[in-house]
Design a protein around this motif. Structure first.
Motif, PDB file in Angstrom:
ATOM      1  N   THR A 138      -7.285   1.354  -4.632  1.00 22.01           N
ATOM      2  CA  THR A 138      -7.379   2.655  -3.962  1.00 22.01           C
ATOM      3  C   THR A 138      -8.708   3.318  -4.289  1.00 22.01           C
TER       4      THR A 138
ATOM      5  N   PHE B 131      -4.292  -1.121   3.822  1.00 15.49           N
ATOM      6  CA  PHE B 131      -5.698  -0.995   3.453  1.00 15.49           C
ATOM      7  C   PHE B 131      -6.264  -2.260   2.817  1.00 15.49           C
TER       8      PHE B 131
ATOM      9  N   ARG C 217       0.790  -1.216   0.000  1.00 16.46           N
ATOM     10  CA  ARG C 217       0.000   0.000   0.000  1.00 16.46           C
ATOM     11  C   ARG C 217       0.827   1.273   0.000  1.00 16.46           C
TER      12      ARG C 217
ATOM     13  N   ASP D 195       3.073   3.238   6.480  1.00 16.55           N
ATOM     14  CA  ASP D 195       1.811   3.138   5.744  1.00 16.55           C
ATOM     15  C   ASP D 195       0.911   2.070   6.362  1.00 16.55           C
TER      16      ASP D 195
ATOM     17  N   ASN E  47      -3.599   7.422   5.158  1.00 16.28           N
ATOM     18  CA  ASN E  47      -2.594   6.624   4.467  1.00 16.28           C
ATOM     19  C   ASN E  47      -1.519   6.065   5.389  1.00 16.28           C
TER      20      ASN E  47
ATOM     21  N   LEU F   8      -3.308   4.823  -1.266  1.00 17.47           N
ATOM     22  CA  LEU F   8      -3.801   3.959  -0.199  1.00 17.47           C
ATOM     23  C   LEU F   8      -3.438   2.495  -0.413  1.00 17.47           C
TER      24      LEU F   8
END
Length: 292
Positions: A259, A213, A4, A210, A149, A245
């Motif tokens: 994303t 996600f 990500r 990060d 993020n 993301l």
């Protein structure tokens, strides 16, 4: 391996969509936003943001109010609302105001350590409520800067082994082919040594990590953060590093379909609140958000 991206791609999600220029349909947006008089209300319509006059407030440097410590704060900003309105501003976009790691001279707020707390250099939750209420009393709107993020590596999610391994992006080494999300760089820029191997950071730093996600728990928590602040009166949000993301692999670290799918989820939640009416909240479905 789940991947990500990061970086500071800038996008505005105002009541749920990227900010566009002024609408060509003047009849739909009848309010003259070039001069907003005291008490004049923005148009009550879901598309209010298309013609909004938005002022980005770097809170740290804007106005030192109640605390007189040389740092801008929320009471100081509240004291400048008449001035901002006299400029024709009808919407405020605050720089990040939540708890962060670096509170020194270079404090920027994008290194979040608690998404549910107000940075104590800026004031308290009571100060924030007073500001939001004062903004709405003048017929204006207010946006928060949402940083989903990445977090600081001092965030409890990163320091706690129970969440660290699955809530962030890890690799056993620094795999070849990787570089910075916006081009250039080396694997060493984005894979940094940590407690569980090498963690991914879009910003070539040991201090930001990060979030993953691809983990449903991370997605759910970020929606919870979003709803928490919308329930407290914010009218929308600007999303930091919005292009990054999800990473699909080296060289596939920006604008990925995954994303876009996550952004549609953010948008769907914003749509619950986007009635076009000025607050106070809670908005959307109070029963759904009562537990937040």
């Amino acid at each position: 391996m789940k991947l990500r991206p990061a970086l500071t791609a800038v996008a505005l999600l105002l009541a749920g969509l990227a900010c566009h220029g002024p609408s060509a349909d003047a009849s739909r947006y009848p309010v003259d936003t070039t001069t907003i008089g005291p008490g004049q209300q923005l148009e009550s319509a879901p598309g209010w943001y298309a013609d909004a006059v938005i002022y980005h407030v770097w809170v740290k440097a804007f106005a030192d109010g109640a605390y007189s410590d040389g740092i801008g704060d929320l009471p100081g900003l509240q004291g400048k609302l008449d001035y901002l309105q006299s400029l024709g501003v009808n919407t405020l976009w605050l720089s990040p105001i939540f708890e962060c790691d670096n509170k020194g001279a270079s404090m920027h707020g994008y290194d979040t350590t608690d998404y549910y707390a107000v940075n104590d250099r800026f004031g308290t939750k009571a100060d924030l409520k007073n500001l939001i209420d004062a903004v709405h009393a003048k017929g204006m709107r207010i946006l928060f800067d949402f940083v989903p993020n990445h977090t600081s590596t001092k965030h409890p999610w990163f320091t706690n082994a129970a969440t660290r391994d699955s809530w962030y992006i890890w690799n056993a080494g620094q795999p070849a082919g990787w570089g910075l999300p916006w081009g250039g760089g080396t694997p060493q820029d984005v894979w940094r040594s940590g407690a569980s191997g090498y963690f991914y950071t879009s910003f070539s730093t040991d201090t930001l990590a990060d979030l993953n996600f691809y983990n449903p728990a991370v997605q759910a928590e970020m929606q919870k953060v979003q709803a928490y602040w919308l329930d407290r009166g914010f009218d929308g949000m600007r999303v930091d590093a919005v292009r990054y993301l999800c990473e699909a692999g080296p060289g596939q670290q920006a604008d990925q379909p995954d994303t876009h799918a996550r952004l549609r989820i953010f948008r769907s939640l914003l749509d619950e609140y986007n009635t076009g009416d000025l607050h106070p909240h809670p908005g959307g479905d109070p029963a759904k958000h009562a537990a937040r």
